[in-house]
Design a protein around this motif. Sequence first.
Motif, short mmCIF file in Angstrom:
data_model
loop_
_atom_site.label_atom_id
_atom_site.label_comp_id
_atom_site.label_asym_id
_atom_site.label_seq_id
_atom_site.Cartn_x
_atom_site.Cartn_y
_atom_site.Cartn_z
N PHE A 31 0.78 -1.11 0.37
CA PHE A 31 0.28 -0.26 0.35
C PHE A 31 0.26 0.98 -0.18
CE2 PHE A 31 -3.16 -2.97 2.45
CZ PHE A 31 -3.83 -3.42 1.15
N ALA A 32 2.00 0.97 0.40
CA ALA A 32 2.86 2.40 0.70
C ALA A 32 3.66 2.93 -0.60
CB ALA A 32 4.06 2.21 1.47
N GLU A 33 4.25 1.25 -1.12
CA GLU A 33 5.10 1.78 -2.53
C GLU A 33 4.00 1.93 -3.42
OE1 GLU A 33 6.66 -1.94 -3.09
OE2 GLU A 33 7.96 -1.69 -0.98
N TYR A 34 2.73 1.40 -4.03
CA TYR A 34 1.64 1.54 -4.20
C TYR A 34 1.02 3.44 -4.47
CZ TYR A 34 -2.26 1.32 -7.90
OH TYR A 34 -2.75 1.44 -8.70
N THR A 35 1.27 3.32 -3.47
CA THR A 35 0.39 5.52 -2.94
C THR A 35 1.51 5.95 -3.55
OG1 THR A 35 -0.54 4.21 -0.99
CG2 THR A 35 0.04 6.84 -1.24
N LYS A 36 2.85 5.78 -3.28
CA LYS A 36 3.86 6.33 -3.56
C LYS A 36 3.84 6.71 -5.12
CE LYS A 36 6.61 7.86 -0.91
NZ LYS A 36 7.51 9.67 -0.85
N PRO A 40 3.83 10.57 -6.57
CA PRO A 40 5.07 10.81 -6.45
C PRO A 40 5.71 11.48 -5.42
CG PRO A 40 4.99 10.09 -8.28
CD PRO A 40 4.01 10.89 -8.09
N GLU A 41 5.53 12.86 -5.27
CA GLU A 41 5.36 13.77 -4.54
C GLU A 41 5.45 13.91 -3.01
OE1 GLU A 41 3.42 14.80 -7.06
OE2 GLU A 41 4.88 14.53 -8.06
N ALA A 42 4.25 12.85 -3.18
CA ALA A 42 3.91 12.02 -1.42
C ALA A 42 4.84 12.31 -0.09
CB ALA A 42 2.62 10.97 -1.03
N THR A 43 4.54 12.47 1.17
CA THR A 43 5.85 12.76 1.86
C THR A 43 4.93 11.46 3.07
OG1 THR A 43 4.60 14.31 3.13
CG2 THR A 43 5.97 15.21 1.87
N GLU A 44 5.94 11.02 4.11
CA GLU A 44 5.75 10.35 4.21
C GLU A 44 5.93 10.24 6.11
OE1 GLU A 44 8.14 6.79 3.28
OE2 GLU A 44 6.48 5.85 1.62
N GLU A 45 4.81 10.05 7.16
CA GLU A 45 5.46 10.43 8.52
C GLU A 45 4.52 9.39 9.04
OE1 GLU A 45 3.61 14.71 8.66
OE2 GLU A 45 2.07 13.84 9.43
#
Length: 138
Positions: A31-36, A40-45
């Motif tokens: 899920f994390a990889e697909y969202t990114k 691609p500009e998404a940030t994770e926190e």
Amino acid sequence: MKSIFTNKTEIPTAAQLQEALGDTYVYWQTFAEYTKKLYPEATEEWSFTSEKFGWSFRIKDKKRVIIYLLPRDQFFKVAFVFGQKATDAIIASTIAELIKTELQAAKVYAEGRGIRIEIKDETLVNDLLKLIEIKTKH
């Protein structure tokens, strides 16, 4: 049920997350990889809201959270907030009835309807990938 990570002073590591989630860790990564990939500009926190809820993981764009990942003991929950356009797209889609029912039953807030889905196996993985797609489009 709250996060398996409740120590406010310690952000969970990848190794701790993998151990906590066990067999479901692979779906978290999916899920994390697909969202990114879709955004691609998404940030994770990692975010610690309170003792009651513990640590959760968010992937967001400039203005909003795309997906919340909530670690539990040997599984996790995925949470989304959908506005009306996204809700309409989900109801019209081939996504599992279980998800549609939960979405329609969710209380409507200013930012939309929030749902949480437990991930204990691969059953809903493809539906959740569709939800991520809808969220990034609406």
